[in-house]
Design a protein around this motif. Structure first.
Motif, PDB file in Angstrom:
ATOM      1  N   ALA A  40       0.728  -1.200   0.027  1.00  0.00           N
ATOM      2  CA  ALA A  40      -0.096  -0.061  -0.209  1.00  0.00           C
ATOM      3  C   ALA A  40       0.770   1.300   0.038  1.00  0.00           C
ATOM      4  CB  ALA A  40      -0.889   0.030   1.276  1.00  0.00           C
ATOM      5  N   ALA A  41       0.344   2.351  -0.628  1.00  0.00           N
ATOM      6  CA  ALA A  41       1.155   3.620  -0.599  1.00  0.00           C
ATOM      7  C   ALA A  41       1.514   4.126   0.939  1.00  0.00           C
ATOM      8  CB  ALA A  41       0.528   4.647  -1.332  1.00  0.00           C
ATOM      9  N   PHE A  42       2.690   4.659   0.914  1.00  0.00           N
ATOM     10  CA  PHE A  42       3.057   5.203   2.289  1.00  0.00           C
ATOM     11  C   PHE A  42       2.080   6.276   2.807  1.00  0.00           C
ATOM     12  CE2 PHE A  42       5.884   7.445   5.239  1.00  0.00           C
ATOM     13  CZ  PHE A  42       6.336   6.376   6.078  1.00  0.00           C
ATOM     14  N   PRO A  43       1.445   6.393   3.901  1.00  0.00           N
ATOM     15  CA  PRO A  43       0.514   7.533   4.103  1.00  0.00           C
ATOM     16  C   PRO A  43       1.133   8.909   4.258  1.00  0.00           C
ATOM     17  CG  PRO A  43       0.778   6.064   6.087  1.00  0.00           C
ATOM     18  CD  PRO A  43       1.650   5.418   5.029  1.00  0.00           C
ATOM     19  N   GLY A  44       0.624   9.726   3.599  1.00  0.00           N
ATOM     20  CA  GLY A  44       1.107  11.102   3.818  1.00  0.00           C
ATOM     21  C   GLY A  44       2.551  11.595   3.215  1.00  0.00           C
ATOM     22  N   ARG A  45       3.018  10.689   2.317  1.00  0.00           N
ATOM     23  CA  ARG A  45       4.182  10.967   1.914  1.00  0.00           C
ATOM     24  C   ARG A  45       4.503  12.195   1.096  1.00  0.00           C
ATOM     25  NH1 ARG A  45       7.942  10.153  -2.580  1.00  0.00           N
ATOM     26  NH2 ARG A  45       9.899   9.526  -1.848  1.00  0.00           N
ATOM     27  N   GLU A  46       3.434  12.509   0.237  1.00  0.00           N
ATOM     28  CA  GLU A  46       3.452  13.619  -0.459  1.00  0.00           C
ATOM     29  C   GLU A  46       3.232  14.865   0.322  1.00  0.00           C
ATOM     30  OE1 GLU A  46       4.375  13.923  -3.811  1.00  0.00           O
ATOM     31  OE2 GLU A  46       4.751  11.503  -3.645  1.00  0.00           O
ATOM     32  N   LEU A  47       2.479  14.863   1.381  1.00  0.00           N
ATOM     33  CA  LEU A  47       2.168  16.051   2.150  1.00  0.00           C
ATOM     34  C   LEU A  47       3.456  16.344   3.165  1.00  0.00           C
ATOM     35  CD1 LEU A  47       0.263  17.930   3.396  1.00  0.00           C
ATOM     36  CD2 LEU A  47      -0.537  16.129   5.264  1.00  0.00           C
ATOM     37  N   ALA A  48       3.900  15.239   3.633  1.00  0.00           N
ATOM     38  CA  ALA A  48       5.407  15.507   4.093  1.00  0.00           C
ATOM     39  C   ALA A  48       6.308  16.186   3.401  1.00  0.00           C
ATOM     40  CB  ALA A  48       5.882  14.124   4.777  1.00  0.00           C
ATOM     41  N   ILE A  49       6.582  15.935   2.127  1.00  0.00           N
ATOM     42  CA  ILE A  49       7.515  16.207   1.338  1.00  0.00           C
ATOM     43  C   ILE A  49       7.027  17.900   0.929  1.00  0.00           C
ATOM     44  CG2 ILE A  49       8.281  16.338  -1.227  1.00  0.00           C
ATOM     45  CD1 ILE A  49       8.192  13.443  -1.134  1.00  0.00           C
ATOM     46  N   PHE A  50       5.850  18.159   0.612  1.00  0.00           N
ATOM     47  CA  PHE A  50       5.417  19.686   0.638  1.00  0.00           C
ATOM     48  C   PHE A  50       5.961  20.506   1.988  1.00  0.00           C
ATOM     49  CE2 PHE A  50       2.607  23.099   0.565  1.00  0.00           C
ATOM     50  CZ  PHE A  50       2.574  23.530  -0.432  1.00  0.00           C
ATOM     51  N   LEU A  51       5.428  19.807   3.061  1.00  0.00           N
ATOM     52  CA  LEU A  51       5.605  20.643   4.176  1.00  0.00           C
ATOM     53  C   LEU A  51       7.140  20.817   4.590  1.00  0.00           C
ATOM     54  CD1 LEU A  51       3.023  19.046   6.789  1.00  0.00           C
ATOM     55  CD2 LEU A  51       2.947  21.296   5.283  1.00  0.00           C
ATOM     56  N   ALA A  52       8.061  19.713   4.088  1.00  0.00           N
ATOM     57  CA  ALA A  52       9.504  20.005   4.364  1.00  0.00           C
ATOM     58  C   ALA A  52       9.959  20.987   3.550  1.00  0.00           C
ATOM     59  CB  ALA A  52      10.129  18.751   4.060  1.00  0.00           C
ATOM     60  N   MET A  53       9.679  20.942   2.037  1.00  0.00           N
ATOM     61  CA  MET A  53       9.802  22.030   1.236  1.00  0.00           C
ATOM     62  C   MET A  53       9.601  23.450   1.715  1.00  0.00           C
ATOM     63  SD  MET A  53      11.613  20.802  -1.301  1.00  0.00           S
ATOM     64  CE  MET A  53      11.261  21.290  -2.705  1.00  0.00           C
ATOM     65  N   GLY A  54       8.055  23.313   2.200  1.00  0.00           N
ATOM     66  CA  GLY A  54       7.707  24.906   2.666  1.00  0.00           C
ATOM     67  C   GLY A  54       8.649  25.303   3.966  1.00  0.00           C
ATOM     68  N   VAL A  55       9.227  24.406   4.663  1.00  0.00           N
ATOM     69  CA  VAL A  55       9.817  24.977   5.896  1.00  0.00           C
ATOM     70  C   VAL A  55      11.217  25.365   5.440  1.00  0.00           C
ATOM     71  CG1 VAL A  55      11.074  23.900   7.959  1.00  0.00           C
ATOM     72  CG2 VAL A  55       8.763  23.293   7.764  1.00  0.00           C
ATOM     73  N   ILE A  56      11.765  24.673   4.430  1.00  0.00           N
ATOM     74  CA  ILE A  56      13.050  25.221   3.781  1.00  0.00           C
ATOM     75  C   ILE A  56      12.958  26.608   3.613  1.00  0.00           C
ATOM     76  CG2 ILE A  56      14.851  24.765   2.194  1.00  0.00           C
ATOM     77  CD1 ILE A  56      14.379  21.778   2.389  1.00  0.00           C
ATOM     78  N   ILE A  57      11.975  26.733   2.543  1.00  0.00           N
ATOM     79  CA  ILE A  57      12.033  28.005   1.757  1.00  0.00           C
ATOM     80  C   ILE A  57      11.598  29.212   2.851  1.00  0.00           C
ATOM     81  CG2 ILE A  57      10.592  29.343  -0.018  1.00  0.00           C
ATOM     82  CD1 ILE A  57      10.480  26.755  -1.154  1.00  0.00           C
TER      83      ILE A  57
END
Length: 542
Positions: free
Chosen positions: A384-401
């Motif tokens: 099954a797809a790893f839950p929340g992966r795309e959301l975690a990537i988006f939030l991490a990128m937002g934190v960096i910027i």
């Protein structure tokens, strides 16, 4: 061919970013310019760079961390070791626990283990980005040393926490005892491998150089291979490759302290490493920007994972996470400084709020956060797809910027006129070192002068040449000895002489270039003379 083209485009973007950051009417940190260029490339180009986290880690992190460990002042690292450990280990665990609970509370759709994994990747800081941000408003040396020491260690602790969080998400179980034992093996094993490998290579290299002579090209190549070898060896034994690279860099500083390498080797090696550092740092931020369009394109789908329908909620989450990170860091830094850094001063005082705030703003996220969040698996053990992966990537990128933007605005204001607790002066130590070095030089000149002149009819020439060389060293000793007022006058005289020598060197170089343009001097002769003048200028300017 396409891969080579992509690499060349990324390198060209790094070069352009350096030019643009100097041309812009307002001071903009180079990492933000590089992210913007990467985003433009991602929008107009018909190709996408697929970041393999393992390759990303291997190509970029070992050499950069190795170089940081190599060049960091070891005395400063050990002097503030307790403060650095509190930030690198204590703050990371505090951040992972606090932010993991906060993120899961704010976004219930994100499972607890995934929330802790996201908290783990946003806990390490990036001092390279801070240096670029503060290049027009210099960070106090002691603060920068603390930030560098923190970043050398918190990368490993954050990624170890990430490993445990991913394992908990995949298996549904977590053992504190097993995690503690694993952490000890990962940490101390990585340090031992990095230090041991570097020491062994250093001893072997010295042994071969004494017997066969030194080849500068080989020496430089060996220094480039050491961090990769330490990283791969540690990862093969399931230890921390990052800590292995850091330990290798610190050990390299001790190994090279013997001064066996030729001067030409050191000059060339420093140049090579400066180029690698500039290119690798730049490519990391350009790649980050290049990934932005693809991540933003999936924002509509990502926001549905949170139970909302408007993409604006993602911005709210990013801002909330940054505020929470800043609050946790501010509280921990204040407590750490109160208990260690300021407690050691002669007058125990409460930490200046600007110092604590500057340290909090300096908690910029960068390459480790980007690479770490991309290591989240695509699927669970059952497929099954790893839950929340795309959301975690988006939030991490937002934190960096956001952290980069906030730091670029807040740090220059906070750092303007800011002073850390008083540091001891090393002027007496420098004077002593210069005097003893000059005395050793005079003794050696007298010995060599006697050996060369022995049995020759023109001994007076050797005496007079030796006197001229030794006179400069005697002047240095005279300027550094005596009372404080005399020392200050001597050092001012040296600075004036240095400025005059620099002006003379630049005039010489200008004249040589003019002669080349007028075809009165050949290129080979000019190249030799220019190199000599460049080395002289580097000596006087340093």
């Amino acid at each position: 061919m396409e891969t080579i083209t992509i690499v060349l485009i990324l390198l060209f973007a790094v070069v352009v970013s350096g030019v643009l950051s100097r041309l812009l009417p307002i001071p903009v940190p180079r990492p933000l310019v590089q992210i913007a260029l990467g985003a433009m490339i991602g929008l107009v180009a018909n190709w996408r760079v697929t970041l393999d986290p393992e390759i990303f880690f291997l190509l970029f992190l070992p050499p950069l961390l190795f170089l940081d460990g190599w060049r960091i002042p070891r005395e400063e690292l050990f002097k503030d070791g307790k403060t650095i450990l509190e930030l690198a280990l204590g703050l990371v665990i505090f951040t992972v626990v606090g932010m993991g609970l906060f993120i899961h509370w704010m976004v219930p759709a994100m499972p607890m283990p995934v929330a802790f994994a996201l908290a783990a990747v946003i806990s390490p800081t990036d001092p390279i980005a801070v240096s670029a941000i503060a290049q027009r408003v210099p960070i106090p040396k002691r603060m920068m040393h603390i930030l560098e020491g923190e970043s050398l260690l918190n990368d490993a602790s954050g990624l170890v926490c990430l490993r445990f969080a991913i394992a908990a998400a995949l298996t549904g179980t977590f053992s504190v005892q097993e995690a503690a034992l694993n952490f000890l093996w990962v940490a101390f094993g990585g340090i031992a491998i990095g230090a041991g490998l570097t020491w062994l290579v250093g001893r072997t290299k010295s042994w071969l150089s004494r017997r066969l002579g030194e080849d500068s090209g080989s020496q430089i190549l060996i220094s480039l291979l050491i961090p990769f070898g330490a990283y791969l060896a540690a990862e093969h034994l399931h230890c921390s490759g990052i800590l292995a690279a850091v330990a290798a860099g610190l050990t390299m500083g001790f190994v090279e302290g013997g001064g066996q390498a030729l001067a030409a080797t050191r000059i060339r090696r420093n140049t090579v490493w400066d180029i690698i550092q500039f290119a690798a740092n730049g490519i990391i931020f350009v790649l980050l920007g290049e990934q932005l369009p693809m991540i933003l394109a999936g924002a509509a789908e990502t926001v549905r994972l949170t139970g909302h329908h408007e993409s604006g909620w993602l911005v709210i989450y990013v801002l909330a996470i940054n505020l929470a990170l800043a609050a946790l860091r501010f509280a921990w830094v204040w407590l750490s400084f109160r208990l260690t850094l300021f407690r050691r001063e002669e007058r125990r005082t409460t930490p200046n709020w600007r110092i604590v705030a500057a340290m909090s703003f300096a908690g910029v996220r960068g390459a480790i956060t980007l690479a770490g969040v991309l290591t989240l698996p695509l699927t669970m053990t059952d497929g099954a797809a790893f839950p929340g992966r795309e959301l975690a990537i988006f939030l991490a990128m937002g934190v960096i910027i956001v952290s980069l933007i906030v730091a670029s605005v807040g740090l220059p204001w906070l750092l303007n006129g800011l002073e850390m607790p008083a540091e001891p002066s090393y002027q007496a130590e420098e004077d002593m070192a210069r005097i003893e070095a000059a005395q050793a030089a005079i003794a050696r000149i007298e010995h060599v002068q006697h050996d060369l002149a022995e049995g020759r009819g023109d001994a007076d020439l050797y005496v007079s040449a030796g006197w001229r060389v030794m006179e400069g060293y005697r002047q240095r000793i005279e300027n550094r000895q005596g009372n404080i007022e005399h020392n200050a006058t001597g050092r001012r005289s040296e600075r004036i002489e240095r400025d005059l020598r620099l002006a003379a060197v630049k005039a010489e170089r200008t004249a040589i270039f003019k002669m080349v343009r007028e075809r009165r001097v050949g290129s080979e002769v000019a190249r030799k003379l220019i190199r000599e003048l460049d080395l002289l200028e580097a000596r006087y300017a340093g």
